[in-house]
Motif scaffolding. Structure first.
Motif, short mmCIF file in Angstrom:
data_model
loop_
_atom_site.label_atom_id
_atom_site.label_comp_id
_atom_site.label_asym_id
_atom_site.label_seq_id
_atom_site.Cartn_x
_atom_site.Cartn_y
_atom_site.Cartn_z
N THR A 133 -26.60 38.53 -41.40
CA THR A 133 -26.50 37.82 -42.69
C THR A 133 -25.47 38.46 -43.41
O THR A 133 -25.44 39.71 -43.81
CB THR A 133 -27.56 37.78 -43.64
OG1 THR A 133 -28.71 36.96 -43.11
CG2 THR A 133 -27.27 36.89 -44.87
N ASP A 134 -24.49 37.58 -43.79
CA ASP A 134 -23.36 38.04 -44.89
C ASP A 134 -23.67 37.25 -46.20
O ASP A 134 -23.60 36.06 -46.45
CB ASP A 134 -22.07 37.51 -44.37
CG ASP A 134 -20.86 37.74 -45.39
OD1 ASP A 134 -20.83 38.75 -46.14
OD2 ASP A 134 -19.84 36.97 -45.18
N VAL A 160 -24.29 32.72 -43.23
CA VAL A 160 -23.79 33.11 -44.67
C VAL A 160 -24.52 32.76 -45.70
O VAL A 160 -25.17 31.41 -45.56
CB VAL A 160 -22.23 32.22 -44.58
CG1 VAL A 160 -21.76 32.34 -46.00
CG2 VAL A 160 -21.32 32.60 -43.49
N VAL A 161 -24.96 33.44 -46.60
CA VAL A 161 -25.64 33.26 -47.71
C VAL A 161 -24.76 33.23 -48.89
O VAL A 161 -24.49 34.44 -49.03
CB VAL A 161 -27.01 34.26 -47.87
CG1 VAL A 161 -27.79 33.77 -49.21
CG2 VAL A 161 -27.96 33.86 -46.69
N ALA A 162 -24.39 31.97 -49.60
CA ALA A 162 -23.44 32.15 -50.56
C ALA A 162 -23.94 31.73 -51.79
O ALA A 162 -24.80 30.89 -52.15
CB ALA A 162 -22.45 30.94 -50.06
N SER A 163 -23.22 32.66 -52.63
CA SER A 163 -23.66 32.45 -54.18
C SER A 163 -22.87 31.17 -54.84
O SER A 163 -21.80 30.92 -54.72
CB SER A 163 -23.00 33.55 -55.10
OG SER A 163 -23.53 34.81 -54.35
N GLU A 204 -25.63 28.73 -39.64
CA GLU A 204 -26.51 28.56 -41.02
C GLU A 204 -25.74 28.95 -42.23
O GLU A 204 -25.12 29.91 -42.34
CB GLU A 204 -27.87 29.17 -40.79
CG GLU A 204 -28.62 29.05 -41.92
CD GLU A 204 -30.07 29.55 -41.69
OE1 GLU A 204 -30.51 30.00 -40.44
OE2 GLU A 204 -30.90 29.71 -42.83
N LEU A 205 -25.56 28.00 -43.17
CA LEU A 205 -24.99 28.16 -44.48
C LEU A 205 -26.00 27.82 -45.64
O LEU A 205 -26.55 26.79 -45.85
CB LEU A 205 -23.94 27.32 -44.66
CG LEU A 205 -23.24 27.27 -46.12
CD1 LEU A 205 -22.63 28.50 -46.63
CD2 LEU A 205 -22.20 26.20 -46.13
N ASP A 206 -26.76 28.92 -46.16
CA ASP A 206 -27.43 28.92 -47.36
C ASP A 206 -26.86 29.20 -48.66
O ASP A 206 -26.05 30.13 -48.86
CB ASP A 206 -28.72 29.73 -47.20
CG ASP A 206 -29.44 29.50 -45.54
OD1 ASP A 206 -29.69 28.28 -45.35
OD2 ASP A 206 -29.81 30.51 -45.10
N CYS A 347 -34.52 37.78 -51.71
CA CYS A 347 -33.12 37.54 -51.23
C CYS A 347 -33.11 35.98 -50.34
O CYS A 347 -32.31 35.65 -49.94
CB CYS A 347 -32.74 38.53 -50.34
SG CYS A 347 -32.28 40.13 -51.31
N GLY A 348 -34.46 35.94 -50.13
CA GLY A 348 -34.70 34.44 -49.38
C GLY A 348 -35.37 33.63 -50.21
O GLY A 348 -35.91 32.44 -49.81
#
Lengths: 352, 110
Positions: A133-134, A160-163, A204-206, A347-348
């Motif tokens: 995960t980035d 990618v976990v994006a703010s 995956e893009l969260d 974080c999830g």
């Protein structure tokens, strides 16, 4: 809209020191002394808090970032060029990951992609079969030096976990800086074009929502529906899931709370919203956090407060021993209420 | 007591259960149930509460439901519209009573 301030570090602000933050966070520093976190755990029959394995290795590769957000618990920013992970520490991380048996690797910062070792390390752990995960701020994807970053992430099937704190520019820019929302949308479109967030692509893009002020996050499911509808309608942007995270009273967000006279009320809100049901799935119970210098922590928040793994367990990645760490007792302080308030936070996203 | 309204009174609300715990318990149970999601979502109920708070001009309720609406994911545009709805009803309510004035004036006039 008030301007985004430079980092606490560059201003030599007292709250840039973790010891000063811990002093402010003490239960007795409030006008109405708060219940110590450990006492709330004990009353609920949940103390002391213990880890139950290591499923995720979260590596904070450094404090360098291309933007200084108002709520950043890392106090990251463009001036933080010194505290960034060195190649040999990445090597130690790889050995630790091997010792655990190739768990999930979660890379954060700062903007982790700005560390020159980010890409070689991702290649290495992906080749070993680890899911990666980035934690991406989105605007980094629009930097000239990072034009090929989105393609790199897609080629290596990095999640990618994006703010993105809100689907309107006013609230996003108020927290992250003028023009950040427009650049974030550019970044999201770039990811979408590569298949990120598109059903069936395997990419995956969260998104991560966090409140743009001194209040708790909304119900995650309802908010995800709002984000999906509004981002699609206004910008044609798609994503997989949305995580609602509570802002932690640490570093820049703590400074915001104190400066604006919101600290007492916010801490009172976190304490009164303590939810025992949110404790079971706390992220610290299944992860280990590695700092840029290789020190070990129970989570990224403890890392920023300088609260290393305690109770006689190995404290540096060079001495990593999965068996000594997998059932360790977690180091807790008052900021831990941030992860147990309401629906919980990790974080999830929500934990309860 | 220097002022009738004090922000520090809001967290003391539970003191209204002193001496009458059964009544306080009943109020709390009912109040909690009202704000649970039902045919209306929690967010819609918080917006209604915010609008009513303005109509009854209760500073405690405005304080509580401004935060409540933000915590339910509403934005300032939605919250301001809700207050305009309350204001329109208050204004319209005053205005529609003008018919009563006109009827009385008509009755007593030659």
């Amino acid at each position: 809209m008030t301007a985004v301030l430079p980092t606490l570090h560059s201003r030599q602000h007292p709250l840039s020191s973790s010891s000063e933050q811990l002093r402010v966070l003490q239960p007795e520093s409030l006008a109405q002394a708060a219940t110590p976190f450990e006492q709330s755990l004990d009353r609920a029959g949940l103390g002391p808090l213990r880890a139950c394995g290591i499923e995720v290795v979260q590596i904070n590769v450094g404090k360098l970032c291309n933007q200084p957000c108002k709520h950043c618990h890392v106090d990251a920013g463009p001036d933080r060029t010194e505290e960034n992970m060195a190649p040999e520490t990445f090597d130690h991380c790889f050995e630790a990951i091997r010792a655990i048996g190739w768990p999930e690797v979660d890379i954060t910062g700062g903007a982790p992609e700005l560390n020159p070792c980010f890409r070689p390390f991702v290649e290495r752990v992906r080749a070993a079969g680890c899911p990666v995960t980035d934690r991406c701020n989105l605007t980094v994807l629009t930097l000239r030096s990072q034009r090929d970053l989105a393609g790199f992430l897609a080629d290596h099937e990095v999640r990618v976990v994006a703010s993105l704190p809100y689907f309107l520019s006013s609230r996003t820019d108020a927290q992250r800086g003028e023009g950040v929302f427009a650049k974030s949308i550019q970044g999201l479109r770039k990811l979408n074009r590569l298949g990120y967030g598109i059903a069936g692509s395997g990419l995956e893009l969260d998104l991560v929502y966090n409140p743009t002020g001194a209040f708790l996050p909304p119900d995650q499911q309802a908010l995800e529906a709002d984000f999906r509808r509004e981002l699609r309608r206004r910008h044609g942007v798609e994503f997989n899931a949305l995580f609602a995270m509570t802002n932690m009273p640490i570093s820049r967000y703590l400074e915001f709370l104190v400066r604006t006279g919101n600290y007492e009320r916010y801490m009172g809100r976190l304490v009164s919203a303590f939810n025992p049901a949110a404790v079971r799935a706390l992220m610290c119970r299944t992860m280990i956090s590695v700092g840029w210098d290789g020190r070990l922590y129970d989570c990224d928040f403890n890392q920023m407060l300088g609260l290393e793994v305690g109770f006689g367990r190995p404290r540096h990645i060079k001495d990593f021993d999965p068996r000594a760490l997998e059932e360790r007792q977690i180091v807790t302080r008052q900021h831990c209420y941030g992860c147990t308030a309401g629906s919980g936070s990790s974080c999830g996203g929500a934990t309860a | 007591m220097d002022e009738y309204y004090d922000p520090n009174d809001l967290p003391r609300f539970a003191e209204m259960g002193s001496d009458v715990p059964e009544l306080w318990e009943k109020f709390n149970t009912w109040y909690g149930a009202v704000f649970e999601a039902g045919a209306l979502s929690k967010r819609e109920k918080a917006l209604i509460a915010l609008a009513v708070a303005h109509a009854v001009q209760c500073p405690y309720c405005i304080d509580a439901y401004t935060e409540g609406c933000l915590e339910q994911g509403s934005n300032l545009e939605q919250m301001t519209e809700a207050v305009h709805v309350a204001s329109a009803i208050k204004g319209g309510s005053a205005l529609v009573h003008g018919i009563q004035m006109r009827k009385i004036a008509e009755k007593v006039s030659m």
